[in-house]
Scaffold this motif. Structure first.
Motif, short mmCIF file in Angstrom:
data_model
loop_
_atom_site.label_atom_id
_atom_site.label_comp_id
_atom_site.label_asym_id
_atom_site.label_seq_id
_atom_site.Cartn_x
_atom_site.Cartn_y
_atom_site.Cartn_z
N GLU A 42 44.24 44.49 -51.01
CA GLU A 42 45.13 43.33 -51.09
C GLU A 42 45.27 42.86 -52.53
OE1 GLU A 42 47.79 40.58 -50.01
OE2 GLU A 42 46.95 42.15 -48.74
N THR A 43 44.17 42.85 -53.26
CA THR A 43 44.20 42.43 -54.67
C THR A 43 45.06 43.38 -55.49
OG1 THR A 43 42.03 41.37 -54.58
CG2 THR A 43 42.80 42.08 -56.74
N VAL A 44 44.85 44.67 -55.31
CA VAL A 44 45.61 45.67 -56.07
C VAL A 44 47.09 45.62 -55.69
CG1 VAL A 44 45.94 48.14 -56.41
CG2 VAL A 44 43.64 47.17 -56.47
N ARG A 45 47.38 45.39 -54.43
CA ARG A 45 48.78 45.29 -54.00
C ARG A 45 49.47 44.12 -54.70
NH1 ARG A 45 47.92 44.50 -48.98
NH2 ARG A 45 47.76 46.73 -48.49
N THR A 46 48.77 43.01 -54.81
CA THR A 46 49.33 41.84 -55.49
C THR A 46 49.60 42.13 -56.96
OG1 THR A 46 48.17 40.31 -54.01
CG2 THR A 46 48.91 39.44 -56.12
N GLU A 71 39.00 36.34 -58.67
CA GLU A 71 38.98 35.84 -57.29
C GLU A 71 38.36 36.88 -56.35
OE1 GLU A 71 39.20 33.44 -54.06
OE2 GLU A 71 39.46 32.93 -56.19
N LEU A 72 38.68 38.15 -56.56
CA LEU A 72 38.10 39.21 -55.72
C LEU A 72 36.59 39.25 -55.88
CD1 LEU A 72 38.46 41.68 -53.86
CD2 LEU A 72 38.76 43.08 -55.93
N SER A 73 36.12 39.16 -57.10
CA SER A 73 34.67 39.15 -57.33
C SER A 73 34.01 37.96 -56.67
CB SER A 73 34.39 39.15 -58.85
OG SER A 73 33.01 39.11 -59.10
N ARG A 74 34.67 36.81 -56.74
CA ARG A 74 34.12 35.59 -56.14
C ARG A 74 34.10 35.72 -54.61
NH1 ARG A 74 37.67 32.27 -57.89
NH2 ARG A 74 36.59 31.79 -59.84
N THR A 75 35.14 36.28 -54.06
CA THR A 75 35.25 36.42 -52.60
C THR A 75 34.19 37.37 -52.04
OG1 THR A 75 37.62 35.97 -52.63
CG2 THR A 75 36.74 37.12 -50.70
N LEU A 76 34.03 38.53 -52.68
CA LEU A 76 33.09 39.54 -52.19
C LEU A 76 31.67 39.29 -52.68
CD1 LEU A 76 35.21 42.80 -52.71
CD2 LEU A 76 34.83 41.54 -50.57
N GLY A 77 31.53 38.56 -53.77
CA GLY A 77 30.21 38.36 -54.36
C GLY A 77 29.70 39.62 -55.03
N GLU A 78 30.64 40.49 -55.49
CA GLU A 78 30.27 41.78 -56.08
C GLU A 78 30.96 41.97 -57.43
OE1 GLU A 78 27.93 43.29 -54.75
OE2 GLU A 78 27.97 42.68 -52.63
#
Length: 275
Positions: free
Chosen positions: A250-254, A102-109
């Motif tokens: 935020e991703t790492v915190r989750t 999800e993080l990769s999809r959100t940032l596009g990176e």
């Protein structure tokens, strides 16, 4: 450059030196991009050709190494079953997988996760959006701690005694013109990382690559790190921090919260990704 993997010996009577030497042969083959002959293998592990020949013969008979008609050796597909089986059972990967995606999809990176294995980081998951490095990385790839953002993020949050023990045995090899090469400079940067909560890699591993990493903590201990890797042609260091750090944190915190609570996470199917 052909990797050098000298065989260890801790001096203990229970240490099986021959097993360590055999594993050193596999490590060299795993790090080399082409098949090697006996002379090259012997040089890499620091043993004579006769001894290396016996190890190679054994690995070939067991199915973990393939011998070409012109007497060169490379890893056989069977060896993947060892590492991949272990990686698939790692709780950290199971927990983090959907959130990294999800993080990769959100940032596009490109987003990566790695754990520490001795003086290296071991990639356990990654989502690639574009090729940045000359030599593509893969799950199971290993890189030095001192010139990677994930390595520095993990190192900085280790307990002081453990961190000092790692640094004592850490070779600070030069990888690029920006690689940290002194213990004093590395210790100063690790102090900065611990204060600010994230680590940067500014072309220290590969020219044209920048990344930012945050450690995954479980009960206060760094069990992994997650980074976002980008091209220097699109991001300055300041832009990388501004655009990617909030979502990364935020991703790492989750992930950290889920690990601490031991919440089961359903695995998601993912497609193979290429560079």
């Amino acid at each position: 450059m052909m990797p050098k993997v000298p065989t260890p010996d801790d001096g203990s009577r229970t240490f099986i030196q021959s097993l360590a030497r055999g594993m050193a042969v596999l490590e060299v083959l795993s790090q080399c991009e082409r098949p090697l002959n006996l002379t090259e293998l012997a040089e890499a592990v620091g043993l004579n050709k006769v001894t290396v020949s016996r190890f190679c013969y054994t690995w070939v008979r067991l199915g973990y190494v393939h011998r070409t008609p012109d007497k060169h050796y490379h890893l056989a597909p069977k060896v993947l079953s060892l590492g991949y089986g272990a990686l698939c059972r790692m709780d950290i990967r199971q927990v983090g997988e959907p959130y990294l995606q999800e993080l990769s999809r959100t940032l596009g990176e490109t987003v990566n996760m790695a754990v520490r294995d001795g003086i290296e980081i071991l990639y356990v998951d990654r989502y690639v959006t574009e090729p940045i490095m000359k030599h593509p990385l893969h799950i199971g790839a290993r890189l030095p701690l001192h010139c990677t953002s994930m390595g520095k993020a993990i190192l900085a949050f280790l307990p002081a005694k453990e961190r000092n023990e790692v640094l004592t045995n850490l070779p600070l090899h030069i990888v690029t013109h920006r690689t940290i090469t002194t213990l004093e400079a590395l210790q100063w940067e690790l102090d900065q990382v611990r204060r600010q909560g994230y680590a940067l890699n500014d072309e220290e591993l590969s020219v044209g690559l920048r990344s930012i990493a945050v450690p995954v903590l479980k009960h206060g201990q760094p069990v992994a790190a997650v980074n976002v890797a980008v091209s220097t042609s699109r991001y300055t260091v300041e832009a990388l921090v501004e655009r990617c750090l909030p979502a990364l944190k935020e991703t790492v915190r989750t992930i950290s919260d889920l690990l601490a609570k031991q919440v089961p996470v359903r695995r998601v199917h993912r497609r193979s990704e290429g560079e």
